[in-house]
Design a protein around this motif. Structure first.
Motif, PDB file in Angstrom:
ATOM      1  N   PHE A  65      -9.400   2.681  45.576  1.00 31.15           N
ATOM      2  CA  PHE A  65      -8.826   3.239  46.799  1.00 31.15           C
ATOM      3  C   PHE A  65      -8.288   2.149  47.721  1.00 31.15           C
ATOM      4  CE2 PHE A  65     -11.007   7.023  45.406  1.00 31.15           C
ATOM      5  CZ  PHE A  65     -10.025   7.973  45.641  1.00 31.15           C
ATOM      6  N   ARG A  66      -8.904   0.974  47.701  1.00 30.97           N
ATOM      7  CA  ARG A  66      -8.418  -0.111  48.542  1.00 30.97           C
ATOM      8  C   ARG A  66      -7.065  -0.616  48.067  1.00 30.97           C
ATOM      9  NH1 ARG A  66     -11.903  -4.862  48.047  1.00 30.97           N
ATOM     10  NH2 ARG A  66     -10.344  -5.490  46.568  1.00 30.97           N
ATOM     11  N   THR A  67      -6.856  -0.662  46.748  1.00 30.63           N
ATOM     12  CA  THR A  67      -5.601  -1.186  46.207  1.00 30.63           C
ATOM     13  C   THR A  67      -4.528  -0.121  46.041  1.00 30.63           C
ATOM     14  OG1 THR A  67      -6.286  -0.855  43.914  1.00 30.63           O
ATOM     15  CG2 THR A  67      -6.820  -2.993  44.933  1.00 30.63           C
ATOM     16  N   GLY A  68      -4.939   1.143  45.960  1.00 25.40           N
ATOM     17  CA  GLY A  68      -3.977   2.206  45.728  1.00 25.40           C
ATOM     18  C   GLY A  68      -3.496   2.261  44.286  1.00 25.40           C
ATOM     19  N   SER A  69      -4.194   1.583  43.401  1.00 22.15           N
ATOM     20  CA  SER A  69      -3.810   1.532  41.991  1.00 22.15           C
ATOM     21  C   SER A  69      -4.174   2.828  41.275  1.00 22.15           C
ATOM     22  CB  SER A  69      -4.537   0.383  41.286  1.00 22.15           C
ATOM     23  OG  SER A  69      -4.191  -0.844  41.863  1.00 22.15           O
ATOM     24  N   PRO A  70      -3.486   3.101  40.177  1.00 22.93           N
ATOM     25  CA  PRO A  70      -3.897   4.247  39.356  1.00 22.93           C
ATOM     26  C   PRO A  70      -5.266   3.975  38.732  1.00 22.93           C
ATOM     27  CG  PRO A  70      -1.689   3.491  38.741  1.00 22.93           C
ATOM     28  CD  PRO A  70      -2.268   2.477  39.686  1.00 22.93           C
ATOM     29  N   TRP A  71      -5.985   5.032  38.429  1.00 23.30           N
ATOM     30  CA  TRP A  71      -7.314   4.866  37.830  1.00 23.30           C
ATOM     31  C   TRP A  71      -7.237   4.028  36.556  1.00 23.30           C
ATOM     32  CZ3 TRP A  71     -11.630   5.701  40.323  1.00 23.30           C
ATOM     33  CH2 TRP A  71     -11.659   6.635  41.351  1.00 23.30           C
ATOM     34  N   ARG A  72      -6.210   4.220  35.758  1.00 25.32           N
ATOM     35  CA  ARG A  72      -6.121   3.512  34.478  1.00 25.32           C
ATOM     36  C   ARG A  72      -5.960   2.004  34.644  1.00 25.32           C
ATOM     37  NH1 ARG A  72      -1.539   6.148  35.349  1.00 25.32           N
ATOM     38  NH2 ARG A  72       0.374   4.939  35.489  1.00 25.32           N
ATOM     39  N   ASP A  73      -5.614   1.541  35.847  1.00 23.97           N
ATOM     40  CA  ASP A  73      -5.467   0.107  36.105  1.00 23.97           C
ATOM     41  C   ASP A  73      -6.740  -0.532  36.641  1.00 23.97           C
ATOM     42  OD1 ASP A  73      -2.881   0.310  35.231  1.00 23.97           O
ATOM     43  OD2 ASP A  73      -1.979   0.273  37.228  1.00 23.97           O
ATOM     44  N   ALA A 122     -11.572  -3.992  33.948  1.00 21.44           N
ATOM     45  CA  ALA A 122     -12.623  -3.690  32.964  1.00 21.44           C
ATOM     46  C   ALA A 122     -14.018  -3.989  33.487  1.00 21.44           C
ATOM     47  CB  ALA A 122     -12.358  -4.465  31.679  1.00 21.44           C
ATOM     48  N   GLU A 123     -14.163  -4.905  34.431  1.00 19.93           N
ATOM     49  CA  GLU A 123     -15.490  -5.259  34.946  1.00 19.93           C
ATOM     50  C   GLU A 123     -16.199  -4.085  35.630  1.00 19.93           C
ATOM     51  OE1 GLU A 123     -13.712  -7.451  38.902  1.00 19.93           O
ATOM     52  OE2 GLU A 123     -13.231  -7.987  36.843  1.00 19.93           O
ATOM     53  N   PHE A 124     -15.433  -3.036  35.994  1.00 21.49           N
ATOM     54  CA  PHE A 124     -16.040  -1.856  36.614  1.00 21.49           C
ATOM     55  C   PHE A 124     -16.427  -0.791  35.586  1.00 21.49           C
ATOM     56  CE2 PHE A 124     -13.201  -3.429  40.085  1.00 21.49           C
ATOM     57  CZ  PHE A 124     -14.209  -3.875  40.921  1.00 21.49           C
ATOM     58  N   GLY A 125     -16.108  -1.030  34.340  1.00 20.49           N
ATOM     59  CA  GLY A 125     -16.401  -0.068  33.284  1.00 20.49           C
ATOM     60  C   GLY A 125     -15.166   0.750  32.954  1.00 20.49           C
ATOM     61  N   PRO A 126     -15.293   1.658  31.995  1.00 19.94           N
ATOM     62  CA  PRO A 126     -14.144   2.495  31.627  1.00 19.94           C
ATOM     63  C   PRO A 126     -13.660   3.316  32.818  1.00 19.94           C
ATOM     64  CG  PRO A 126     -15.957   2.757  30.059  1.00 19.94           C
ATOM     65  CD  PRO A 126     -16.486   1.961  31.201  1.00 19.94           C
ATOM     66  N   TYR A 127     -12.350   3.314  33.030  1.00 19.47           N
ATOM     67  CA  TYR A 127     -11.821   4.018  34.208  1.00 19.47           C
ATOM     68  C   TYR A 127     -12.148   5.498  34.170  1.00 19.47           C
ATOM     69  CZ  TYR A 127      -7.799   6.119  31.775  1.00 19.47           C
ATOM     70  OH  TYR A 127      -6.998   6.864  30.957  1.00 19.47           O
ATOM     71  N   GLN A 128     -12.240   6.084  32.970  1.00 19.16           N
ATOM     72  CA  GLN A 128     -12.554   7.502  32.879  1.00 19.16           C
ATOM     73  C   GLN A 128     -13.951   7.785  33.446  1.00 19.16           C
ATOM     74  OE1 GLN A 128     -11.609   5.544  30.326  1.00 19.16           O
ATOM     75  NE2 GLN A 128     -10.099   6.568  29.024  1.00 19.16           N
TER      76      GLN A 128
END
Length: 147
Positions: A47-55, A58-64
Motif C-alpha cells: 500500500f505504501r508503494t502502490g504496486s500491484p500485489w504480484r510485484d 519475495a522476502e514477504f512470501g508469496p503475493y497470493q
C-alpha cells in the motif's frame, strides 16, 4: 513511544501492541499461518508503494498468501482490532489517531481508469442518439457529403 511504521519495518513496540489481537493457529485446520509480522509488513509495503500485489518482493512470501491474509483481515475484523489496540495503548483522542492514520494525497496514486469522465457522461449533438463510435464516423461521413 514510537508507534509509527518506518521504512517498511514495524517497530517492536507497535508489534507488541498489535500481535495479541492477530488470529492464532489454535484450532485452525490446515497449514499454519505464515509469519504475521512479515505478512503485515508486506501488506504495508504494497500500500505504501502502490504496486500491484504480484510485484510484492519475495522476502514477504508469496503475493497470493499476503493478499489472501489482507482480504481475510479486512473481512473478519482483524484490522479494526489492530486499530483499537493501538488506540487504547497510545491513549490518543479520536482526532489524534485520525491524524496518524490519515492518507497524504501527495503519495496516493489514482488508478489509470480514474483519469477522465465516463464516456457516456459527456453527450455532444453528434452522440445524442446512440453515443457509439461507429455511428459518429457514419455521422461525420454524411456531414462531409460522403456516400
Amino acid at each position: 513511544m514510537d508507534l509509527m511504521v518506518r521504512d517498511g519495518v514495524i517497530s517492536n513496540e507497535l508489534w507488541d501492541v498489535v500481535e495479541p489481537v492477530l488470529p492464532t493457529n489454535v484450532g485452525r485446520r490446515g497449514r499454519p499461518w505464515n509469519d504475521h509480522r512479515t505478512t503485515l509488513e508486506g501488506i504495508i509495503w504494497r500500500f505504501r508503494t502502490g504496486s500491484p500485489w504480484r510485484d510484492l518482493p519475495a522476502e514477504f512470501g508469496p503475493y497470493q498468501s499476503v493478499w489472501q491474509r489482507h482480504r481475510l483481515w479486512s473481512i473478519d475484523g482483524t484490522y479494526e482490532a489492530m486499530v483499537a489496540a493501538v488506540h487504547e495503548h497510545a491513549g490518543l483522542g479520536h482526532e489524534d489517531l485520525e491524524a496518524i492514520l490519515s492518507i497524504d494525497s501527495t503519495s496516493v496514486r489514482a488508478h489509470q481508469h480514474a483519469a477522465g469522465a465516463r464516456h457516456d457522461s459527456v453527450v455532444t449533438d453528434a452522440q445524442e442518439d446512440t453515443g457509439g463510435s461507429f455511428e459518429l464516423h457514419e455521422f461525420s461521413d454524411r456531414a462531409r457529403g460522403a456516400a
